[in-house]
Design a protein around this motif. Structure first.
Motif, PDB file in Angstrom:
ATOM      1  N   UNK A 180       3.682   7.978 -11.152  1.00 44.26           N
ATOM      2  CA  UNK A 180       2.747   6.996 -11.679  1.00 44.26           C
ATOM      3  C   UNK A 180       1.461   6.980 -10.869  1.00 44.26           C
ATOM      4  N   UNK A 181       0.384   6.576 -11.499  1.00 41.51           N
ATOM      5  CA  UNK A 181      -0.888   6.450 -10.799  1.00 41.51           C
ATOM      6  C   UNK A 181      -0.921   5.137 -10.009  1.00 41.51           C
ATOM      7  N   UNK A 182      -1.518   5.154  -8.815  1.00 40.42           N
ATOM      8  CA  UNK A 182      -1.680   3.896  -8.080  1.00 40.42           C
ATOM      9  C   UNK A 182      -2.575   2.934  -8.854  1.00 40.42           C
ATOM     10  N   UNK A 183      -2.325   1.662  -8.700  1.00 43.13           N
ATOM     11  CA  UNK A 183      -3.172   0.630  -9.284  1.00 43.13           C
ATOM     12  C   UNK A 183      -4.322   0.402  -8.304  1.00 43.13           C
ATOM     13  N   UNK A 220       0.824  -1.206   0.000  1.00 45.04           N
ATOM     14  CA  UNK A 220       0.000   0.000   0.000  1.00 45.04           C
ATOM     15  C   UNK A 220       0.858   1.256   0.000  1.00 45.04           C
ATOM     16  N   UNK A 221       1.958   1.241   0.731  1.00 39.93           N
ATOM     17  CA  UNK A 221       2.882   2.377   0.719  1.00 39.93           C
ATOM     18  C   UNK A 221       3.433   2.571  -0.691  1.00 39.93           C
ATOM     19  N   UNK A 233      -7.140  -1.855  -3.504  1.00 37.23           N
ATOM     20  CA  UNK A 233      -8.348  -2.464  -2.942  1.00 37.23           C
ATOM     21  C   UNK A 233      -8.065  -3.854  -2.374  1.00 37.23           C
ATOM     22  N   UNK A 234      -7.314  -4.642  -3.121  1.00 36.96           N
ATOM     23  CA  UNK A 234      -6.982  -6.002  -2.666  1.00 36.96           C
ATOM     24  C   UNK A 234      -6.217  -5.978  -1.351  1.00 36.96           C
ATOM     25  N   UNK A 235      -5.234  -5.072  -1.248  1.00 36.26           N
ATOM     26  CA  UNK A 235      -4.405  -5.043  -0.048  1.00 36.26           C
ATOM     27  C   UNK A 235      -5.077  -4.335   1.115  1.00 36.26           C
ATOM     28  N   UNK A 236      -5.987  -3.422   0.850  1.00 34.01           N
ATOM     29  CA  UNK A 236      -6.782  -2.859   1.942  1.00 34.01           C
ATOM     30  C   UNK A 236      -7.665  -3.941   2.562  1.00 34.01           C
ATOM     31  N   UNK A 237      -8.202  -4.826   1.723  1.00 33.73           N
ATOM     32  CA  UNK A 237      -8.999  -5.930   2.244  1.00 33.73           C
ATOM     33  C   UNK A 237      -8.135  -6.855   3.102  1.00 33.73           C
TER      34      UNK A 237
END
Length: 215
Positions: free
Chosen positions: A127-130, A114-115, A135-139
């Protein structure tokens, strides 16, 4: 001679070492490493850490790398100064050690992604975040923090009723996440949220963050 920390000030691993030294009231010297210029992948830094990662640490003739090894050394070597951070009761320390391992193997791998997505890619690489990765790693982080929520409903800190290395090791990543959408993952869990606010307000951590502003 004061211990030396060879590091970039924004490194989460280095910030663990800085925070520990501040908690122990140990004066230290920072030897800046320019990671953008690749100094961590060249000599003389490689003589201190052959894996080419910050931080590296010197205390007299002792040379260490790996941030959690550095924090453990500082906590034990400077016993009696500042905040204890470890227990000398073996059963209490066993519990702290469990949560040190949890941070390293369950919390850090997820939050590091996430960092990278939310801070490193946009700020350092343009670059733009994926969003799918976020979302996957926040879950995944939420699942880890559900375990923390249960633990922190029973004790003020992860290792017991006193602040220890088990809590301190989380500080850099939590600090960075508070400036991103991942903040909500912490805030929706009341015990985790209270714990995060508590440790982020510690004077030693405030000093650690201030080092970046003063640079």
């Amino acid at each position: 001679m004061a211990p030396k920390v060879h590091a970039a000030l924004y490194s989460t691993a280095a910030m663990r070492a800085f925070a520990t030294l501040h908690e122990k009231n140990v004066e230290f010297e920072v030897v800046p490493i320019d990671m953008r210029a690749g100094e961590h992948k060249k000599e003389p830094f490689l003589s201190l850490n052959p894996f080419g990662k910050v931080p590296a640490f010197e205390d007299g003739d002792l040379k260490l790398f790996e941030s959690r090894a550095i924090t453990a050394y500082v906590a034990y070597e400077y016993h009696g100064k500042g905040t204890e951070l470890v227990y000398h009761d073996t059963k209490k320390m066993a519990t702290v050690s469990v949560w040190i391992e949890v941070e390293a193997h369950h919390f850090d791998p997820v939050v590091s992604k996430l960092v990278t997505e939310q801070l490193v890619k946009p700020m350092l690489r343009g670059l733009e975040p994926d969003s799918a990765v976020v979302e996957e790693n926040q879950k995944k982080l939420g699942e880890v923090l559900d375990v923390y929520e249960a633990r922190l409903s029973k004790s003020k800190y992860l290792g017991g009723d006193e602040f220890t290395l088990a809590d301190l090791h989380h500080l850099p990543a939590i600090h960075y996440m508070m400036g991103t959408s991942t903040k909500k993952v912490f805030e929706t869990r009341p015990h985790v949220s209270a714990w995060a606010k508590d440790i982020l307000a510690r004077p030693a951590w405030i000093k650690t963050v201030a080092m970046q502003k003063q640079a």
